[in-house]
Motif scaffolding. Structure first.
Motif, PDB file in Angstrom:
ATOM      1  N   ALA A 295      50.617  87.025 -14.369  1.00 38.29           N
ATOM      2  CA  ALA A 295      49.368  87.229 -15.106  1.00 38.29           C
ATOM      3  C   ALA A 295      49.574  88.251 -16.228  1.00 38.29           C
ATOM      4  CB  ALA A 295      48.273  87.694 -14.151  1.00 38.29           C
ATOM      5  N   MET A 296      50.321  89.313 -15.950  1.00 40.25           N
ATOM      6  CA  MET A 296      50.589  90.319 -16.970  1.00 40.25           C
ATOM      7  C   MET A 296      51.353  89.713 -18.146  1.00 40.25           C
ATOM      8  SD  MET A 296      51.576  93.412 -14.330  1.00 40.25           S
ATOM      9  CE  MET A 296      51.974  94.707 -15.518  1.00 40.25           C
ATOM     10  N   ARG A 297      52.361  88.897 -17.847  1.00 40.29           N
ATOM     11  CA  ARG A 297      53.125  88.262 -18.933  1.00 40.29           C
ATOM     12  C   ARG A 297      52.247  87.294 -19.716  1.00 40.29           C
ATOM     13  NH1 ARG A 297      57.916  88.360 -15.340  1.00 40.29           N
ATOM     14  NH2 ARG A 297      59.294  89.955 -16.235  1.00 40.29           N
ATOM     15  N   PHE A 298      51.410  86.539 -19.025  1.00 44.45           N
ATOM     16  CA  PHE A 298      50.493  85.633 -19.719  1.00 44.45           C
ATOM     17  C   PHE A 298      49.589  86.406 -20.672  1.00 44.45           C
ATOM     18  CE2 PHE A 298      46.273  83.557 -19.754  1.00 44.45           C
ATOM     19  CZ  PHE A 298      46.615  82.313 -20.281  1.00 44.45           C
ATOM     20  N   ASN A 299      49.149  87.577 -20.263  1.00 43.80           N
ATOM     21  CA  ASN A 299      48.205  88.353 -21.061  1.00 43.80           C
ATOM     22  C   ASN A 299      48.852  89.098 -22.220  1.00 43.80           C
ATOM     23  OD1 ASN A 299      45.815  87.620 -19.720  1.00 43.80           O
ATOM     24  ND2 ASN A 299      46.220  89.098 -18.071  1.00 43.80           N
ATOM     25  N   MET A 300      50.170  89.092 -22.291  1.00 44.80           N
ATOM     26  CA  MET A 300      50.831  89.717 -23.432  1.00 44.80           C
ATOM     27  C   MET A 300      50.504  89.007 -24.744  1.00 44.80           C
ATOM     28  SD  MET A 300      54.593  90.748 -22.041  1.00 44.80           S
ATOM     29  CE  MET A 300      54.787  91.609 -20.475  1.00 44.80           C
ATOM     30  N   ALA A 301      49.968  87.796 -24.666  1.00 43.95           N
ATOM     31  CA  ALA A 301      49.552  87.094 -25.878  1.00 43.95           C
ATOM     32  C   ALA A 301      48.371  87.779 -26.553  1.00 43.95           C
ATOM     33  CB  ALA A 301      49.202  85.644 -25.546  1.00 43.95           C
ATOM     34  N   SER A 302      47.675  88.627 -25.823  1.00 46.10           N
ATOM     35  CA  SER A 302      46.577  89.412 -26.394  1.00 46.10           C
ATOM     36  C   SER A 302      47.121  90.747 -26.880  1.00 46.10           C
ATOM     37  CB  SER A 302      45.494  89.663 -25.339  1.00 46.10           C
ATOM     38  OG  SER A 302      44.668  90.743 -25.707  1.00 46.10           O
ATOM     39  N   PRO A 303      47.015  91.057 -28.165  1.00 42.71           N
ATOM     40  CA  PRO A 303      47.508  92.348 -28.667  1.00 42.71           C
ATOM     41  C   PRO A 303      46.878  93.544 -27.942  1.00 42.71           C
ATOM     42  CG  PRO A 303      47.021  90.871 -30.501  1.00 42.71           C
ATOM     43  CD  PRO A 303      46.494  90.206 -29.260  1.00 42.71           C
ATOM     44  N   THR A 304      45.597  93.428 -27.619  1.00 42.87           N
ATOM     45  CA  THR A 304      44.924  94.530 -26.930  1.00 42.87           C
ATOM     46  C   THR A 304      45.494  94.716 -25.528  1.00 42.87           C
ATOM     47  OG1 THR A 304      42.884  94.130 -28.162  1.00 42.87           O
ATOM     48  CG2 THR A 304      42.703  95.404 -26.133  1.00 42.87           C
ATOM     49  N   ARG A 347      58.683  86.982  -2.747  1.00 43.28           N
ATOM     50  CA  ARG A 347      59.032  86.893  -4.165  1.00 43.28           C
ATOM     51  C   ARG A 347      58.190  85.899  -4.949  1.00 43.28           C
ATOM     52  NH1 ARG A 347      63.928  89.069  -5.930  1.00 43.28           N
ATOM     53  NH2 ARG A 347      64.980  90.289  -4.324  1.00 43.28           N
ATOM     54  N   GLY A 348      57.795  84.795  -4.328  1.00 41.95           N
ATOM     55  CA  GLY A 348      57.093  83.777  -5.096  1.00 41.95           C
ATOM     56  C   GLY A 348      56.226  82.899  -4.232  1.00 41.95           C
ATOM     57  N   LEU A 349      55.550  81.959  -4.874  1.00 47.70           N
ATOM     58  CA  LEU A 349      54.630  81.080  -4.164  1.00 47.70           C
ATOM     59  C   LEU A 349      55.353  80.188  -3.159  1.00 47.70           C
ATOM     60  CD1 LEU A 349      52.249  80.011  -7.078  1.00 47.70           C
ATOM     61  CD2 LEU A 349      51.834  81.725  -5.304  1.00 47.70           C
ATOM     62  N   ALA A 350      56.595  79.837  -3.445  1.00 51.70           N
ATOM     63  CA  ALA A 350      57.348  79.019  -2.496  1.00 51.70           C
ATOM     64  C   ALA A 350      57.484  79.739  -1.163  1.00 51.70           C
ATOM     65  CB  ALA A 350      58.725  78.682  -3.065  1.00 51.70           C
ATOM     66  N   ASP A 351      57.660  81.061  -1.207  1.00 54.62           N
ATOM     67  CA  ASP A 351      57.781  81.848   0.024  1.00 54.62           C
ATOM     68  C   ASP A 351      56.479  81.885   0.809  1.00 54.62           C
ATOM     69  OD1 ASP A 351      60.453  82.513  -0.584  1.00 54.62           O
ATOM     70  OD2 ASP A 351      59.775  84.152  -1.867  1.00 54.62           O
ATOM     71  N   LEU A 352      55.360  81.595   0.151  1.00 56.53           N
ATOM     72  CA  LEU A 352      54.058  81.591   0.809  1.00 56.53           C
ATOM     73  C   LEU A 352      53.684  80.204   1.315  1.00 56.53           C
ATOM     74  CD1 LEU A 352      51.996  83.826  -1.659  1.00 56.53           C
ATOM     75  CD2 LEU A 352      53.399  84.531   0.284  1.00 56.53           C
ATOM     76  N   GLY A 353      54.545  79.228   1.081  1.00 50.81           N
ATOM     77  CA  GLY A 353      54.252  77.871   1.524  1.00 50.81           C
ATOM     78  C   GLY A 353      53.331  77.106   0.600  1.00 50.81           C
ATOM     79  N   VAL A 354      53.128  77.622  -0.606  1.00 44.49           N
ATOM     80  CA  VAL A 354      52.255  76.940  -1.563  1.00 44.49           C
ATOM     81  C   VAL A 354      53.001  75.740  -2.143  1.00 44.49           C
ATOM     82  CG1 VAL A 354      50.961  77.168  -3.715  1.00 44.49           C
ATOM     83  CG2 VAL A 354      51.056  79.079  -2.105  1.00 44.49           C
ATOM     84  N   GLU A 355      52.323  74.594  -2.174  1.00 45.11           N
ATOM     85  CA  GLU A 355      52.940  73.358  -2.654  1.00 45.11           C
ATOM     86  C   GLU A 355      52.650  73.150  -4.138  1.00 45.11           C
ATOM     87  OE1 GLU A 355      51.805  70.603   1.060  1.00 45.11           O
ATOM     88  OE2 GLU A 355      50.330  72.090   0.378  1.00 45.11           O
ATOM     89  N   ARG A 356      53.682  72.730  -4.869  1.00 41.24           N
ATOM     90  CA  ARG A 356      53.487  72.480  -6.297  1.00 41.24           C
ATOM     91  C   ARG A 356      52.467  71.366  -6.527  1.00 41.24           C
ATOM     92  NH1 ARG A 356      59.630  73.046  -8.688  1.00 41.24           N
ATOM     93  NH2 ARG A 356      58.724  73.959 -10.559  1.00 41.24           N
ATOM     94  N   SER A 357      52.365  70.460  -5.595  1.00 44.21           N
ATOM     95  CA  SER A 357      51.406  69.372  -5.740  1.00 44.21           C
ATOM     96  C   SER A 357      49.964  69.873  -5.767  1.00 44.21           C
ATOM     97  CB  SER A 357      51.567  68.358  -4.598  1.00 44.21           C
ATOM     98  OG  SER A 357      51.325  68.980  -3.342  1.00 44.21           O
ATOM     99  N   GLU A 389      53.481  77.830 -12.056  1.00 41.18           N
ATOM    100  CA  GLU A 389      54.888  77.418 -12.110  1.00 41.18           C
ATOM    101  C   GLU A 389      55.798  78.632 -12.253  1.00 41.18           C
ATOM    102  OE1 GLU A 389      56.417  74.686 -11.667  1.00 41.18           O
ATOM    103  OE2 GLU A 389      54.955  73.075 -11.872  1.00 41.18           O
ATOM    104  N   ALA A 390      55.403  79.573 -13.112  1.00 39.72           N
ATOM    105  CA  ALA A 390      56.210  80.781 -13.300  1.00 39.72           C
ATOM    106  C   ALA A 390      56.289  81.597 -12.026  1.00 39.72           C
ATOM    107  CB  ALA A 390      55.620  81.618 -14.432  1.00 39.72           C
ATOM    108  N   ALA A 391      55.238  81.550 -11.198  1.00 39.31           N
ATOM    109  CA  ALA A 391      55.193  82.324  -9.968  1.00 39.31           C
ATOM    110  C   ALA A 391      55.870  81.624  -8.809  1.00 39.31           C
ATOM    111  CB  ALA A 391      53.737  82.619  -9.597  1.00 39.31           C
ATOM    112  N   TYR A 392      56.304  80.396  -8.995  1.00 38.76           N
ATOM    113  CA  TYR A 392      56.852  79.613  -7.902  1.00 38.76           C
ATOM    114  C   TYR A 392      58.255  80.094  -7.491  1.00 38.76           C
ATOM    115  CZ  TYR A 392      57.588  75.593  -4.870  1.00 38.76           C
ATOM    116  OH  TYR A 392      57.802  74.782  -3.783  1.00 38.76           O
TER     117      TYR A 392
END
Length: 392
Positions: A295-304, A347-357, A389-392
């Motif tokens: 989320a932090m990396r996504f928000n770098m698109a905002s200069p503020t 480390r990521g969503l895969a470790d939490l059992g979250v499915e990409r589907s 996807e980035a968090a997976y």
């Protein structure tokens, strides 16, 4: 600074903050005219002996009480109904939420249903419930046993519908607890994994509130100190739970992380984590911890937001004096990731059992979450799928 901005501040009720303050709960309730309280908690709190401290304080003040102790880690509507039945059956006139945010959130929801007609879903914010919640509700005290959600000073309650696999919020400025007792000694028995998960929840509250759209100066100042307290103390609280100084700083950081979103609200780490925990029953703090770097990396698109992330790095103890704004923002992300790794967060969503589907479904559900609306960068389902996807 936006010279056209206007802010409205609503502060919570009485707050008792400090070691040993739990002993005050009985006398404070007595002074408030309480006769019979329902203690809402979970099995872990009972096993740790923490409920005994509250019972002793209530007994000392002559306050009668009943106990509901079946709250789940992601509280459900069934928990609310069970606690509501206990409240009514025992003719209670007060609620005491004792535990993590789950127990306190259930107590808040019971407070609404004990004094309002209809169904719980009638009062969810997403269904127009904010305007339906009125101030005439039973007295409520909140006593956290973790340093994480800050629910003890929040006007929100998050409840899961396990049948629809959705997590929805009750929200009203009338939902602030009348009394919050934040006693760091009550967190000393919190296990390392739970300390880590709830501690990261507190950090994410503060970071997202700091960079959110609101730009409320009081919210920013509150969140800044919250980030600093958690950054300084979470590793020590996890590695040595008996470290009272670390526990006290974490209690402060959690408290501030509960207040800061009241001014500025939150962002997509929360809105995505809400959906993940609803579908997979993932601990909320773990979901937040996994999502926040992305989320932090996504928000770098905002200069503020990027400029604010430089401050986040500084609050986390990073030397950014010679770094460009881009590098300083990356330093903030790196500091958060290192902290998560050091305390054993997956480390990521895969470790939490979250499915990409499920990514598209999670993204579409998150778009309906109020936290997405206050994220500093505009989101849509496709962009949120990219964050997942980035968090997976």
């Amino acid at each position: 600074m936006d010279l056209r901005a206007q802010f409205s501040h609503h502060f919570p009720g009485r707050i008792e903050l400090g070691n040993g303050t739990v002993s005050k709960v009985g006398e404070i309730l007595k002074d408030a005219g309480v006769r019979r309280a329902l203690l809402v908690t979970d099995p872990g709190v009972i096993e740790a002996g923490l409920a005994g401290k509250v019972r002793g304080a209530l007994d000392g003040a002559g306050i009668e009480y009943a106990v509901y102790s079946d709250v789940r880690s992601n509280p459900t509507e069934e928990n609310v109904q069970g606690a509501l039945a206990a409240y009514r059956d025992n003719k209670c006139d007060c609620l005491v939420g004792l535990g993590g945010g789950s127990s306190i959130d259930v107590a808040k929801a019971v407070r609404v249903m004990a004094s309002h007609p209809g169904r719980l879903e009638d009062y969810y914010a997403a269904y127009g419930g904010i305007e339906r919640i009125t101030p005439d509700m039973p007295y409520i005290a909140a006593i956290p046993t973790t340093s994480g959600t800050g629910s003890e000073v929040s006007p929100a309650s998050l409840i899961t519908n396990v049948h629809k696999k959705t997590k929805l919020a009750l929200f009203s400025f009338y939902l602030y607890p009348n009394l919050a007792i934040i006693d760091p000694e009550m967190t000393l028995t919190c296990p390392p994994a739970l300390t880590a998960a709830t501690g990261m929840d507190a950090l994410v509250h503060n970071i997202e509130a700091f960079v959110a759209k609101g730009n409320d100066p009081l919210g920013e100042a509150t969140a800044a100190w919250g980030i600093r307290y958690v950054g300084e103390s979470l590793r020590q609280a996890v590695s040595d739970g008996s470290n009272l100084e670390a526990r006290t700083k974490m209690a402060y950081g959690s408290y501030l992380g509960g207040l800061a979103p009241d001014f500025n609200l939150l962002g997509i780490a929360h809105s995505l984590s809400h959906q993940i925990s609803a579908i997979y029953d993932t601990p909320h703090g773990v979901g937040n911890a996994v999502m926040i770097p992305h989320a932090m990396r996504f928000n770098m698109a905002s200069p503020t937001a990027k400029a604010k992330l430089r401050w986040v790095a500084l609050f986390m103890g990073e030397d950014v004096s010679r770094l460009s704004e881009d590098d300083a923002a990356e330093a903030a992300v790196d500091a958060v990731v290192r902290l998560s790794r050091d305390i054993g967060i997956p480390r990521g969503l895969a470790d939490l059992g979250v499915e990409r589907s499920k990514f598209r479904l999670l993204a579409e559900m998150a778009m309906k979450d109020v936290c997405t609306s206050t994220n500093p960068c505009e989101a849509d389902p496709e962009k949120l799928v990219g964050v997942l996807e980035a968090a997976y």
